[in-house]
Design an enzyme around this catalytic site. Sequence first.
Site, PDB file in Angstrom:
ATOM      1  N   GLY A 174       0.810  -1.209   0.000  1.00  0.00           N
ATOM      2  CA  GLY A 174       0.000   0.000   0.000  1.00  0.00           C
ATOM      3  C   GLY A 174       0.846   1.262   0.000  1.00  0.00           C
ATOM      4  O   GLY A 174       2.014   1.248   0.389  1.00  0.00           O
ATOM      5  N   ARG A 210      -0.965  -6.654  -5.158  1.00  0.00           N
ATOM      6  CA  ARG A 210      -1.327  -8.023  -5.525  1.00  0.00           C
ATOM      7  C   ARG A 210      -0.463  -8.499  -6.685  1.00  0.00           C
ATOM      8  O   ARG A 210      -0.950  -9.003  -7.691  1.00  0.00           O
ATOM      9  CB  ARG A 210      -2.808  -8.099  -5.915  1.00  0.00           C
ATOM     10  CG  ARG A 210      -3.771  -7.838  -4.769  1.00  0.00           C
ATOM     11  CD  ARG A 210      -5.206  -8.090  -5.193  1.00  0.00           C
ATOM     12  NE  ARG A 210      -5.423  -9.470  -5.594  1.00  0.00           N
ATOM     13  CZ  ARG A 210      -6.280  -9.852  -6.546  1.00  0.00           C
ATOM     14  NH1 ARG A 210      -6.977  -8.947  -7.209  1.00  0.00           N
ATOM     15  NH2 ARG A 210      -6.435 -11.124  -6.838  1.00  0.00           N
ATOM     16  N   ASP A 241       5.595  -6.144   5.423  1.00  0.00           N
ATOM     17  CA  ASP A 241       5.964  -7.543   5.659  1.00  0.00           C
ATOM     18  C   ASP A 241       5.876  -8.384   4.396  1.00  0.00           C
ATOM     19  O   ASP A 241       6.727  -9.246   4.149  1.00  0.00           O
ATOM     20  CB  ASP A 241       5.101  -8.141   6.775  1.00  0.00           C
ATOM     21  CG  ASP A 241       3.612  -7.987   6.515  1.00  0.00           C
ATOM     22  OD1 ASP A 241       3.227  -7.094   5.742  1.00  0.00           O
ATOM     23  OD2 ASP A 241       2.833  -8.761   7.096  1.00  0.00           O
ATOM     24  N   THR A 295       5.380   0.746   6.552  1.00  0.00           N
ATOM     25  CA  THR A 295       4.029   0.357   6.925  1.00  0.00           C
ATOM     26  C   THR A 295       3.470   1.337   7.930  1.00  0.00           C
ATOM     27  O   THR A 295       4.136   1.651   8.928  1.00  0.00           O
ATOM     28  CB  THR A 295       3.977  -1.054   7.537  1.00  0.00           C
ATOM     29  OG1 THR A 295       2.694  -1.264   8.130  1.00  0.00           O
ATOM     30  CG2 THR A 295       5.040  -1.265   8.593  1.00  0.00           C
ATOM     31  N   ASP A 325       1.112   0.572   9.767  1.00  0.00           N
ATOM     32  CA  ASP A 325       0.746  -0.268  10.907  1.00  0.00           C
ATOM     33  C   ASP A 325       1.883  -0.423  11.911  1.00  0.00           C
ATOM     34  O   ASP A 325       1.666  -0.900  13.028  1.00  0.00           O
ATOM     35  CB  ASP A 325       0.316  -1.662  10.433  1.00  0.00           C
ATOM     36  CG  ASP A 325      -1.050  -1.665   9.784  1.00  0.00           C
ATOM     37  OD1 ASP A 325      -1.727  -0.619   9.818  1.00  0.00           O
ATOM     38  OD2 ASP A 325      -1.439  -2.708   9.225  1.00  0.00           O
ATOM     39  N   ASP A 350       4.289  -2.554  12.006  1.00  0.00           N
ATOM     40  CA  ASP A 350       4.349  -3.949  12.451  1.00  0.00           C
ATOM     41  C   ASP A 350       5.442  -4.792  11.794  1.00  0.00           C
ATOM     42  O   ASP A 350       5.406  -6.018  11.862  1.00  0.00           O
ATOM     43  CB  ASP A 350       2.990  -4.623  12.228  1.00  0.00           C
ATOM     44  CG  ASP A 350       2.571  -4.650  10.758  1.00  0.00           C
ATOM     45  OD1 ASP A 350       3.271  -4.057   9.914  1.00  0.00           O
ATOM     46  OD2 ASP A 350       1.529  -5.265  10.448  1.00  0.00           O
ATOM     47  N   ARG A 383      -4.314  -4.337  11.071  1.00  0.00           N
ATOM     48  CA  ARG A 383      -4.828  -5.697  10.836  1.00  0.00           C
ATOM     49  C   ARG A 383      -4.545  -6.636  11.999  1.00  0.00           C
ATOM     50  O   ARG A 383      -5.455  -7.215  12.582  1.00  0.00           O
ATOM     51  CB  ARG A 383      -4.218  -6.263   9.551  1.00  0.00           C
ATOM     52  CG  ARG A 383      -4.645  -5.545   8.278  1.00  0.00           C
ATOM     53  CD  ARG A 383      -3.900  -6.093   7.089  1.00  0.00           C
ATOM     54  NE  ARG A 383      -2.464  -5.836   7.209  1.00  0.00           N
ATOM     55  CZ  ARG A 383      -1.549  -6.320   6.378  1.00  0.00           C
ATOM     56  NH1 ARG A 383      -1.904  -7.132   5.399  1.00  0.00           N
ATOM     57  NH2 ARG A 383      -0.267  -6.018   6.533  1.00  0.00           N
TER      58      ARG A 383
END
Length: 351
Positions: free
Chosen positions: A10, A73, A109, A131, A133, A135, A177
């Site tokens: 993203g 993707r 990741d 990220t 996030d 993470d 997530r």
Amino acid sequence: MRVGILTGGGDCPGLNAVIRAVSLALIEQHGAEILGIERGFLGLIEGRVRKLDAAGVRGIVNEGGTLLGTHNRADPFHYFGAGGSDVSARAIETLDRAGVDALIAIGGDGTMTIAERFARLGVPVVGVPKTIDNDVAHNERSFGFDSAVAVVAEALGRLETTARSHGRLMVVETMGRHAGWIALEGGLAGGADAMLLPERPFDPDVLAAHCFDRCSRQGFALVCVAEGAHELGGELVLQSGPGSVERLGGVGQRVTEGLQRRLGGDLEVRHTLLGHLQRGGNPTAFDRVLATRFGVQAARMVVAGEFGHMVALQEGQCRAVPLIDVAGRMRQIPESHELLIAAHDLGVCLG
């Protein structure tokens, strides 16, 4: 020396700052030629490569998004465009045809996992963690995270004025997530009364009782919930995406409905989904500096031949960690983290 750069996964505030730092450090100090690979690993598969020069990257440090584009993707080892087939050989051919001496992969990741697989195939690759996030394993802080937290904190602050004016309970759903860093730091910065995190399954009855108490005492309440949060004994809340793709999202609405049932009609509960607002827009100054540090460190690692490694922030310093230690792993909030303890001491409900 010819170095390729791609941004996978993203978009994220700070990506352009990394591209700028890598390019300028290699061009100015080593006379390298920089090749930008468009739309992440999809560009490797489709052979979409273009030259980047110093003049083209100098003014992008404060711009959000990524000038190279991205795609989430396009795993060359399981490519959706070829029915899930392994097309990694095609990606490596693109690198060979372009004469790339080293590849810098900027991503989360998933990108680091793909980069590690390429490293095992002999591709000279350096990873840069990205990220919102926060993470990525073995990395204390990712660029883009501070920008996302700022959006959440501002949103909570704005919603508090409405909640206070109308005597409402407001539920805000953030990204996150499997790790709740955004909801935790954003919730603390925005004065949330409850924070629901993926690492700590919550009891809806305990949450409702806490929110009722807060509303009784202060006239309103704010709940900050990460998209990966779930009830005790429950499952992640998913929503349908394009085709048969299932994505996380919707837990905020479910929490809102559950609170409304438990609290009755005297207290109005409203829900706000922040979604992609959290990762859009320009990066904060902190993220611009961190992204620049990561980019310069990645350039140094390329020159030193530290391939098969990722840049990481550890104890405030940029270091190199093996991709094999990062791939397939995640950095979640430990039970003993000081911010969880601080939230508890402030009387914040954590589930």
